[in-house]
Design an enzyme around this catalytic site. Structure first.
Site, PDB file in Angstrom:
ATOM      1  N   HIS A  87      56.557  51.958  51.616  1.00 23.22           N
ATOM      2  CA  HIS A  87      56.865  53.508  50.984  1.00 23.22           C
ATOM      3  C   HIS A  87      57.935  54.157  51.878  1.00 23.22           C
ATOM      4  O   HIS A  87      58.716  54.922  51.391  1.00 23.22           O
ATOM      5  CB  HIS A  87      55.401  54.199  51.258  1.00 23.22           C
ATOM      6  CG  HIS A  87      55.542  55.617  51.344  1.00 23.22           C
ATOM      7  ND1 HIS A  87      55.904  56.228  52.295  1.00 23.22           N
ATOM      8  CD2 HIS A  87      55.234  56.697  50.267  1.00 23.22           C
ATOM      9  CE1 HIS A  87      56.117  57.952  51.793  1.00 23.22           C
ATOM     10  NE2 HIS A  87      55.260  58.051  50.847  1.00 23.22           N
ATOM     11  N   ASN A  88      57.873  54.075  53.108  1.00 20.51           N
ATOM     12  CA  ASN A  88      59.025  54.727  53.962  1.00 20.51           C
ATOM     13  C   ASN A  88      60.319  54.089  53.647  1.00 20.51           C
ATOM     14  O   ASN A  88      61.516  54.887  53.629  1.00 20.51           O
ATOM     15  CB  ASN A  88      58.660  54.389  55.569  1.00 20.51           C
ATOM     16  CG  ASN A  88      57.658  55.648  55.816  1.00 20.51           C
ATOM     17  OD1 ASN A  88      56.762  56.098  55.015  1.00 20.51           O
ATOM     18  ND2 ASN A  88      57.745  55.947  57.205  1.00 20.51           N
ATOM     19  N   LYS A 127      52.350  51.146  53.541  1.00 18.66           N
ATOM     20  CA  LYS A 127      53.101  52.469  53.906  1.00 18.66           C
ATOM     21  C   LYS A 127      54.377  52.343  54.418  1.00 18.66           C
ATOM     22  O   LYS A 127      55.346  53.208  54.385  1.00 18.66           O
ATOM     23  CB  LYS A 127      52.175  53.133  55.279  1.00 18.66           C
ATOM     24  CG  LYS A 127      52.898  54.302  55.794  1.00 18.66           C
ATOM     25  CD  LYS A 127      52.809  55.465  54.897  1.00 18.66           C
ATOM     26  CE  LYS A 127      53.419  56.971  55.243  1.00 18.66           C
ATOM     27  NZ  LYS A 127      54.382  56.999  56.332  1.00 18.66           N
ATOM     28  N   GLU A 172      61.521  55.754  50.648  1.00 25.43           N
ATOM     29  CA  GLU A 172      61.813  56.981  51.106  1.00 25.43           C
ATOM     30  C   GLU A 172      62.978  57.114  51.754  1.00 25.43           C
ATOM     31  O   GLU A 172      63.878  58.093  51.447  1.00 25.43           O
ATOM     32  CB  GLU A 172      60.828  57.395  51.998  1.00 25.43           C
ATOM     33  CG  GLU A 172      60.909  58.703  52.767  1.00 25.43           C
ATOM     34  CD  GLU A 172      59.916  59.033  53.842  1.00 25.43           C
ATOM     35  OE1 GLU A 172      58.731  59.269  53.510  1.00 25.43           O
ATOM     36  OE2 GLU A 172      60.230  59.200  55.067  1.00 25.43           O
ATOM     37  N   SER A 207      50.600  59.521  54.113  1.00 22.71           N
ATOM     38  CA  SER A 207      51.875  60.194  53.804  1.00 22.71           C
ATOM     39  C   SER A 207      51.684  61.549  53.272  1.00 22.71           C
ATOM     40  O   SER A 207      50.929  61.678  52.788  1.00 22.71           O
ATOM     41  CB  SER A 207      52.716  59.509  52.732  1.00 22.71           C
ATOM     42  OG  SER A 207      54.050  59.979  52.763  1.00 22.71           O
TER      43      SER A 207
HETATM   44  C1  6PG Z   1      55.500  60.264  55.506  1.00 19.86           C
HETATM   45  C2  6PG Z   1      56.688  60.229  56.131  1.00 19.86           C
HETATM   46  C3  6PG Z   1      56.190  60.156  57.514  1.00 19.86           C
HETATM   47  C4  6PG Z   1      57.542  60.342  58.847  1.00 19.86           C
HETATM   48  C5  6PG Z   1      58.406  59.528  58.662  1.00 19.86           C
HETATM   49  C6  6PG Z   1      59.608  59.791  59.178  1.00 19.86           C
HETATM   50  O1  6PG Z   1      55.247  59.548  54.399  1.00 19.86           O
HETATM   51  O2  6PG Z   1      54.663  61.384  55.721  1.00 19.86           O
HETATM   52  O3  6PG Z   1      57.436  59.155  55.808  1.00 19.86           O
HETATM   53  O4  6PG Z   1      55.636  59.074  57.931  1.00 19.86           O
HETATM   54  O5  6PG Z   1      57.998  61.765  58.269  1.00 19.86           O
HETATM   55  O6  6PG Z   1      57.691  58.435  59.931  1.00 19.86           O
HETATM   56  O7  6PG Z   1      60.246  58.606  59.510  1.00 19.86           O
HETATM   57  P1  6PG Z   1      61.687  58.643  59.982  1.00 19.86           P
HETATM   58  O8  6PG Z   1      61.565  59.394  61.498  1.00 19.86           O
HETATM   59  O9  6PG Z   1      62.062  57.259  60.272  1.00 19.86           O
HETATM   60  O10 6PG Z   1      62.753  59.143  59.236  1.00 19.86           O
END
Ligand code: 6PG
Length: 467
Positions: A184-185, A181, A188, A127
């Site tokens: 984590h998302n 991960k 996010e 990330s």
């Molecule tokens: C990170 C982000 C990265 C990416 C996402 C965007 O941790 O660096 O999460 O993995 O920017 O995959 O996800 P979306 O396109 O689903 O918003």
């Protein structure tokens, strides 16, 4: 014998930036990509350290030290293809590392099949985006411990550092790294939705200008909301469109896209039976934003409450800040509870304190509060919910009134706050010793003889409701 310490397959921006990060720490990198423009762009960084691209896969593999350490940074849709094409040319004991955003279930499958065939495989979340790849990401590797040992020094060298402590740790076996991960998302997504709602409330509620919003987010980032996402939000509000001079955010189409990791988190939470109201609301928030044309038509059909917030403007900013903070905590709490459930169901043996530690720097959800999360789970690894521990318990209690006031105001104004409302509903349900599920059970028994249990005696009961 080859001379390069690391092989990189896929020289897009992420791959190239990670390679540059490796060479800046003294690890030589051989790159492989079919696209000539990507190889040329990669080789332009040759002055930064020992890196070189290859167009021929045999030459690329021959250039690597044994056992080979090969990182795949290719779209998740072609990981299987990339593995299948490399596998016949690998030696037993070589290590393949998938650093893309692969679905953890795919990583489980790949780990089993590669390990059974005598190769090492690491599925690792990374990330921090493109900048993070270059300057220091947070890295979440899963696989065999022996496999991780082959790459640990290099990962520790390139990872973000918090007070000198690298934001990488061995996460667990098989798909554990990609699982963490994914969560984590999910967190996010939750935080991004909540920040968007805070913006909407202040814009629609008290007509906050982009400059005021930039100032508010900058101030908030100095205190308990200190985090990467709050920080970049302040910067976004301050940015003007060079052509029109208007705040750039105002002219960006209001349709949020997604690659799927947040949706996977919700789907998996449903599978494991873990409540993740905030994350689910965030996924749905993106989905309904995509109905732009329909929303434009519906806006003509339906009226709604008129007027903005009628109370004190300055106080509203503070209440929104408090509602955002508490709801954000809940996004983390849900993600952590989900990881705890997955740890048991999938035998991942996750160390939540260590995961909080490596999320303190480099990653998109890095935030000041993660140091307290780390301390809380170090003291109580099996804590069932983050909200139950100090200092989070007190933080929620102190802000509960503001949180409710903001949601009441939002409902009154007709401003949708699905993330904040879902967070509060989660909290209210979690702190309810009694929920109306007794009635649900009675209905199930009424129409389907599904039985129920009683509060006043043991056993399983059925009633002939229509007798
Ligand atoms: C990170 C982000 C990265 C990416 C996402 C965007 O941790 O660096 O999460 O993995 O920017 O995959 O996800 P979306 O396109 O689903 O918003």
């Amino acid at each position: 014998m080859g001379e390069y310490a690391i092989g990189m397959v896929g020289l897009g921006v992420m791959g190239a930036n990670l390679a540059r990060n490796f060479v800046s720490k003294g690890f030589s990198v051989a790159g492989y990509d079919l696209a000539a423009d990507k190889r040329e762009a990669f080789d332009r960084h040759a002055g930064e350290g020992d890196l070189k691209s290859f167009a021929d896969v045999q030459e690329f593999l021959g250039a690597l030290e044994q056992p080979r350490r090969i990182i795949l940074l290719v779209p998740s849709s072609v990981v299987d293809e990339a593995i299948a094409s490399l596998k016949p040319m690998l030696n037993k004991g070589d290590l393949l590392i998938d650093l893309g955003n692969s679905f953890f279930g795919d990583t489980e499958r790949r780990a089993v099949s590669l390990e059974d065939a005598g190769y090492y495989f690491i599925g690792s979340g990374v990330s921090g985006g493109e900048k993070g790849a270059l300057r220091g990401p947070s890295i979440m590797p899963g696989g065999h411990r022996e496999a991780y040992a082959l790459i640990a020094p290099a990962f520790e060298a390139i990872a973000a550092k918090v007070d000198g402590d690298p934001c990488v740790t061995y996460i667990g076996p098989r798909g554990a790294g990609h699982y963490v991960k994914m969560v984590h998302n999910g967190i996010e997504y939750g935080i991004m939705q909540l920040i968007a709602e805070a913006y909407d409330l202040l814009k629609r509620g008290v007509d906050a200008s982009a400059d005021e919003l930039a100032a508010a987010f900058r101030t908030w980032n100095q205190a308990e909301l200190n985090s990467y996402l709050v920080q970049i939000t302040g910067e976004i509000f301050a940015r003007r469109d060079p052509d029109t001079g208007t705040p750039l955010v105002d002219i960006i189409l209001d349709e949020a896209q997604q690659k799927g990791t947040g949706k996977w988190t919700s789907q998996n939470a449903l599978d494991l039976g873990v409540p993740t109201h905030t994350i689910n609301a965030a996924v749905e928030g993106r989905i309904i934003s995509g109905l732009k044309a329909e929303r434009i038509e519906a806006a003509k059909v339906f009226g709604g409450p008129k007027g903005g917030y009628s109370g004190d403007r300055g106080e509203f900013f503070e209440q929104v800040r408090d509602a955002l903070y508490v709801s954000m905590l809940i996004s983390y709490a849900q993600g952590i509870a989900l990881m705890q459930a997955a740890s048991k169901d999938y035998d991942y043996d996750l160390d939540i304190a260590d995961i909080a530690r490596i999320w303190r720097g480099g990653c998109i959800i890095r935030a000041g509060l993660l140091e307290d999360v780390r301390k809380v789970y170090t003291a109580q690894p099996d804590l069932p919910n983050l909200l139950l521990a100090s200092p989070f318990k007190e933080a929620v209690e102190a802000r509960q009134a503001d949180w409710r006031a903001v949601i009441q105001a939002a409902v009154g104004m007709g401003v949708p706050v699905p993330g904040m409302a879902a967070s509060l509903a989660y909290f209210d349900a979690y702190r309810s010793a009694r929920l109306p599920a007794n009635l649900t059970q009675a209905q199930r028994d009424f129409f389907g003889s599904h039985t129920y249990r009683r509060l006043d005696r043991d056993g399983v009961f059925h009633t002939e409701w229509e007798a």
